[in-house]
Design an enzyme around this catalytic site. Structure first.
Site, mmCIF file in Angstrom:
data_model
loop_
_atom_site.group_PDB
_atom_site.id
_atom_site.type_symbol
_atom_site.label_atom_id
_atom_site.label_comp_id
_atom_site.label_asym_id
_atom_site.label_seq_id
_atom_site.Cartn_x
_atom_site.Cartn_y
_atom_site.Cartn_z
ATOM 1 N N GLU A 8 0.850 -1.193 0.000
ATOM 2 C CA GLU A 8 0.000 0.000 0.000
ATOM 3 C C GLU A 8 0.892 1.252 0.000
ATOM 4 O O GLU A 8 1.890 1.323 0.707
ATOM 5 C CB GLU A 8 -0.860 -0.034 1.263
ATOM 6 C CG GLU A 8 -1.731 1.179 1.500
ATOM 7 C CD GLU A 8 -2.440 1.112 2.850
ATOM 8 O OE1 GLU A 8 -3.498 1.754 2.993
ATOM 9 O OE2 GLU A 8 -1.947 0.412 3.770
ATOM 10 N N LYS A 11 -9.763 1.824 -2.028
ATOM 11 C CA LYS A 11 -9.937 1.302 -0.667
ATOM 12 C C LYS A 11 -11.276 1.735 -0.073
ATOM 13 O O LYS A 11 -11.581 2.921 -0.011
ATOM 14 C CB LYS A 11 -8.785 1.786 0.205
ATOM 15 C CG LYS A 11 -8.758 1.210 1.610
ATOM 16 C CD LYS A 11 -7.538 1.733 2.370
ATOM 17 C CE LYS A 11 -7.434 1.163 3.763
ATOM 18 N NZ LYS A 11 -6.247 1.718 4.480
ATOM 19 N N CYS A 65 -5.229 -3.253 2.954
ATOM 20 C CA CYS A 65 -4.936 -3.125 4.378
ATOM 21 C C CYS A 65 -6.154 -3.302 5.295
ATOM 22 O O CYS A 65 -6.588 -4.423 5.543
ATOM 23 C CB CYS A 65 -4.248 -1.785 4.619
ATOM 24 S SG CYS A 65 -3.270 -1.741 6.156
#
Length: 269
Positions: free
Chosen positions: A45, A112, A146
């Site tokens: 990321e 995300k 994540c």
């Protein structure tokens, strides 16, 4: 179907210094990769900056230096490259983005969904709202970032009306702190087992600009929850494995739990 050859690069990201990260990756990893030896190369990321809350400074358009660097590496290796980068939307909001760069320069994006409020990510970025599943050599790959790892509903695999699973591989790119490494390793295995899919998690190591330590523990996991390569902590390393579709199909056939999965609809926030 041919095996899917994946390599995940775990390294210490130089804080908010794109050129230094490009140089490190070229010298330590890409200079050693031969063309046509991997299908998918994964980077963490925000691989070029670290988990920065300064998106207005470091975001890029598609003609930016990070995009150009990724395109060159994809062409050089003749592999798809998956990496975290900062982009913006039409309304001027910033997005924590997982980009797939193909050898021909084509781009695909996942934004995300779950923003890490404990790090104030929700104050600086806007959330994506859709699942993104891409295809590489016939393999269906679900892209996530994540903190998404903590939300199993969003990653839930299922059987569609054609009796096909939604995806075969679930990928997480991350800047996951060392203090929560136990959660990282447990949740990666859980996502593999419950979704009957391969899972690949690539995390950084080292201390970031906020003095947060990261232990790595990147992993490639089979549908039964077993590790396909050694997990390495606190060191820069490229881990790799060749994913076998026959093994995946056998696991799903012998123990077809997805046929009994709950049905649901995810609504936007």
């Amino acid at each position: 179907m041919e095996n899917l050859k994946i390599v995940a690069i775990q390294y210490d990201i130089v804080w908010e210094n794109k050129s230094a990260n490009f140089k490190k990756l070229e010298e330590q990893f890409f200079s050693k990769f031969k063309s046509n030896t991997h299908d998918l190369i994964l980077l963490p990321e925000m691989f070029a900056t670290g988990f920065t809350m300064n998106p207005s400074v470091f975001y890029e358009e598609e003609d930016g230096e990070t995009f150009e660097w990724l395109k060159e590496r994809a062409k050089q290796t003749n592999a798809c490259i998956g990496a975290g980068i900062i982009t913006s939307n039409k309304n001027g909001g910033f997005l924590n983005t997982f980009v797939i760069v193909r050898p021909n320069g084509n781009l695909e994006y996942y934004y995300k969904r779950h923003l890490f409020r404990m790090g104030e990510e929700n104050r600086h970025y806007v959330s994506g709202n859709t699942v993104k599943i891409i295809e590489i050599n016939g393999w269906k790959i679900n892209l996530q970032v994540c903190y998404d790892l903590r939300f199993p509903t969003f990653a839930r695999n299922a059987i569609n009306d054609k009796s096909e699973t939604l995806y075969d591989v679930l990928v997480y790119i991350a800047n996951w702190p060392e203090v929560r490494t136990a959660a990282w390793t447990a949740l990666l295995r859980a996502r593999a087992i419950e979704n009957q899919a391969y899972v690949c998690g690539v995390n950084r190591v080292g201390k970031d600009g906020n003095q947060v330590n990261h232990a790595g523990a990147s992993a490639i996991i089979n549908p039964l929850g077993g590790y396909l390569c050694d997990t390495v902590y606190k060191h820069e390393v490229a881990i790799e494995s060749s994913l076998n579709f026959e093994d995946l199909s056998k696991a799903r056939t012998v123990f077809p739990v997805l046929l009994d999965a709950d049905r649901f609809i995810i609504t936007d926030k």
